[in-house]
Write a protein that holds these residues in place. Structure first.
Motif, PDB file in Angstrom:
ATOM      1  N   MET A  11       0.599  -1.569  -0.123  1.00 35.74           N
ATOM      2  CA  MET A  11       0.406  -0.462  -0.570  1.00 35.74           C
ATOM      3  C   MET A  11       0.644   1.323  -0.129  1.00 35.74           C
ATOM      4  SD  MET A  11      -3.065  -0.687   2.459  1.00 35.74           S
ATOM      5  CE  MET A  11      -1.934  -1.412   3.827  1.00 35.74           C
ATOM      6  N   ALA A  12       2.087   1.267   0.569  1.00 33.30           N
ATOM      7  CA  ALA A  12       2.502   2.650   0.279  1.00 33.30           C
ATOM      8  C   ALA A  12       3.540   2.546  -0.520  1.00 33.30           C
ATOM      9  CB  ALA A  12       4.092   2.063   2.038  1.00 33.30           C
ATOM     10  N   PHE A  13       4.364   1.157  -0.814  1.00 34.49           N
ATOM     11  CA  PHE A  13       4.504   1.308  -2.598  1.00 34.49           C
ATOM     12  C   PHE A  13       3.575   2.160  -3.469  1.00 34.49           C
ATOM     13  CE2 PHE A  13       4.677  -0.401  -6.866  1.00 34.49           C
ATOM     14  CZ  PHE A  13       5.646  -0.408  -6.958  1.00 34.49           C
ATOM     15  N   ARG A  40       7.641  -4.717 -10.220  1.00 35.50           N
ATOM     16  CA  ARG A  40       6.680  -4.526  -7.740  1.00 35.50           C
ATOM     17  C   ARG A  40       5.218  -4.537  -8.755  1.00 35.50           C
ATOM     18  NH1 ARG A  40       8.165  -1.815  -2.921  1.00 35.50           N
ATOM     19  NH2 ARG A  40       6.771  -3.049  -1.387  1.00 35.50           N
ATOM     20  N   LEU A  41       4.903  -3.287  -9.331  1.00 35.62           N
ATOM     21  CA  LEU A  41       3.645  -3.196 -10.330  1.00 35.62           C
ATOM     22  C   LEU A  41       3.010  -3.955 -11.165  1.00 35.62           C
ATOM     23  CD1 LEU A  41       0.901  -0.721  -9.641  1.00 35.62           C
ATOM     24  CD2 LEU A  41       2.356  -0.022 -12.535  1.00 35.62           C
ATOM     25  N   SER A  42       4.074  -4.728 -11.629  1.00 33.20           N
ATOM     26  CA  SER A  42       3.274  -5.802 -12.539  1.00 33.20           C
ATOM     27  C   SER A  42       2.326  -6.753 -11.892  1.00 33.20           C
ATOM     28  CB  SER A  42       3.918  -6.166 -14.159  1.00 33.20           C
ATOM     29  OG  SER A  42       3.873  -5.373 -14.403  1.00 33.20           O
ATOM     30  N   ARG A  51      -6.300  -4.828 -13.502  1.00 30.83           N
ATOM     31  CA  ARG A  51      -4.813  -3.337 -13.526  1.00 30.83           C
ATOM     32  C   ARG A  51      -5.270  -1.871 -12.769  1.00 30.83           C
ATOM     33  NH1 ARG A  51      -1.626  -3.484 -17.864  1.00 30.83           N
ATOM     34  NH2 ARG A  51      -1.410  -1.197 -18.476  1.00 30.83           N
ATOM     35  N   LEU A  52      -4.154  -1.655 -12.030  1.00 32.93           N
ATOM     36  CA  LEU A  52      -4.538  -1.167 -11.471  1.00 32.93           C
ATOM     37  C   LEU A  52      -4.303   0.832 -11.881  1.00 32.93           C
ATOM     38  CD1 LEU A  52      -2.612  -2.182  -7.933  1.00 32.93           C
ATOM     39  CD2 LEU A  52      -5.444  -1.689  -8.517  1.00 32.93           C
ATOM     40  N   LEU A  53      -3.006   0.666 -12.556  1.00 31.29           N
ATOM     41  CA  LEU A  53      -3.167   1.975 -13.455  1.00 31.29           C
ATOM     42  C   LEU A  53      -2.814   1.739 -15.234  1.00 31.29           C
ATOM     43  CD1 LEU A  53       0.467   2.808 -11.018  1.00 31.29           C
ATOM     44  CD2 LEU A  53      -2.158   4.334 -11.240  1.00 31.29           C
TER      45      LEU A  53
END
Length: 319
Positions: A11-13, A40-42, A51-53
């Motif tokens: 969550m912090a990332f 890391r996002l993937s 998909r978040l972004l």
């Protein structure tokens, strides 16, 4: 066996990544490679199955799922920070300036003595007590703790209930002997009722309830004031009926100087709350004072003992 996920770190990332605005900016802030941030996002998106972004070479944008994840992440991270601050400050003696607001009569009779006792326990807290007829706005930076009757409608503050409280209708024995005792709410229209102009409550409108039945009575009288203590004194001197907080009249009911009327009818609740801003919930001076006041009220009734109850001569409402 799968590697456990550090939810706090994830969550912090993600919060940092959104704040940075680009993968490369986030990588510089974290002192890692852009490829490492992207990987890391993937991995996060693969684990969550969403998909978040939306990302391009120049900028990133939140998807609907990303907005939801970010909103909850920020709230949870803030709660964790608040909890850590509470633990860190648990052993810290309260100190500094504490600004308290209360109503005139109740503040003078009940809050001022408690502040005296509080200051003896915590001498490093400098307390400013402000007594007003109408409390300042809850969103103004006018004080740190408000002592109020009734739960405030503003959701941007914390309200801790510190004592139950009823409003009672009562009059002096001399007044009741001369003018009779009301038996039903409509009888109040034939009586002199002392008016109290305070806050935003409808002046001269008394609301009463018996079970599922409600009555609204427009009362009248020749005396009115914005000071509740003055109104109680007028009632004691036989000038009429008064609707007042139990904490203000209980000692007179016990001594017999006032008698409750229409005891089977309830009036709108006026429980006592300590109200303070969210940003001050971890402040030792605020937390200690609110807990001190709540403890004091939890071990006391309005008179320090059971309030005298007068037998009702009122018939039960019909219909």
């Amino acid at each position: 066996m799968s590697t456990p996920i550090n939810a706090h770190s994830e969550m912090a990332f993600f919060s940092l990544l959104v704040r940075a605005g680009t993968l490369s900016a986030a990588a510089r802030e974290m002192n890692v490679t852009t490829a490492g941030v992207s990987k890391r996002l993937s991995q996060m998106e693969a684990r969550l199955g969403a998909r978040l972004l939306h990302r391009t070479t120049r900028r990133i944008g939140l998807t609907a799922e990303g907005e939801m994840y970010l909103e909850h992440s920020r709230r949870i991270l803030a709660d964790i920070e608040d909890m850590e601050q509470l633990i860190l400050s648990a052993g810290t003696a309260p100190k500094g300036l504490l600004r308290v607001n209360a109503t005139l009569g109740f503040g003078r009779s009940h809050i001022a003595p408690l502040i005296s006792a509080f200051h003896k326990r915590y001498p490093d807290v400098n307390v400013q007590l402000q007594l007003t007829v109408n409390p300042p706005s809850l969103i103004e930076d006018a004080c740190d703790v408000w002592i109020r009757f009734g739960e405030p409608p503003d959701t941007r503050v914390i309200a801790k209930r510190i004592a139950s409280n009823r409003r009672l209708i009562c009059g002096s024995p001399a007044y009741l002997a001369a003018h009779g005792t009301p038996r039903v709410p409509n009888d109040l229209t034939q009586h002199s009722c002392i008016g109290i102009r305070q806050g935003e409550e409808g002046y001269g409108i008394w609301h009463l309830k018996y079970g599922q039945r409600s009555e609204t009575v427009k009362v009248r009288g020749s005396l009115s004031t914005n000071d509740g203590e003055i109104a109680v004194n007028w009632a004691l001197e036989g000038h009429g009926l008064i609707m007042r907080s139990e904490w203000d009249v209980a000692k007179y009911l016990e001594s017999g100087r006032l008698r409750q009327v229409l005891p089977n009818w309830s009036t709108p609740p006026a429980d006592i709350y300590a109200v303070y801003p969210y940003q001050l919930q971890t402040a030792a001076r605020v937390r200690s004072f609110v807990d001190f006041v709540a403890d004091a009220f939890s071990s006391a009734t309005p008179t320090g003992q059971e309030v005298a109850r007068w037998p009702s001569s009122e018939p039960a409402p019909r219909g």
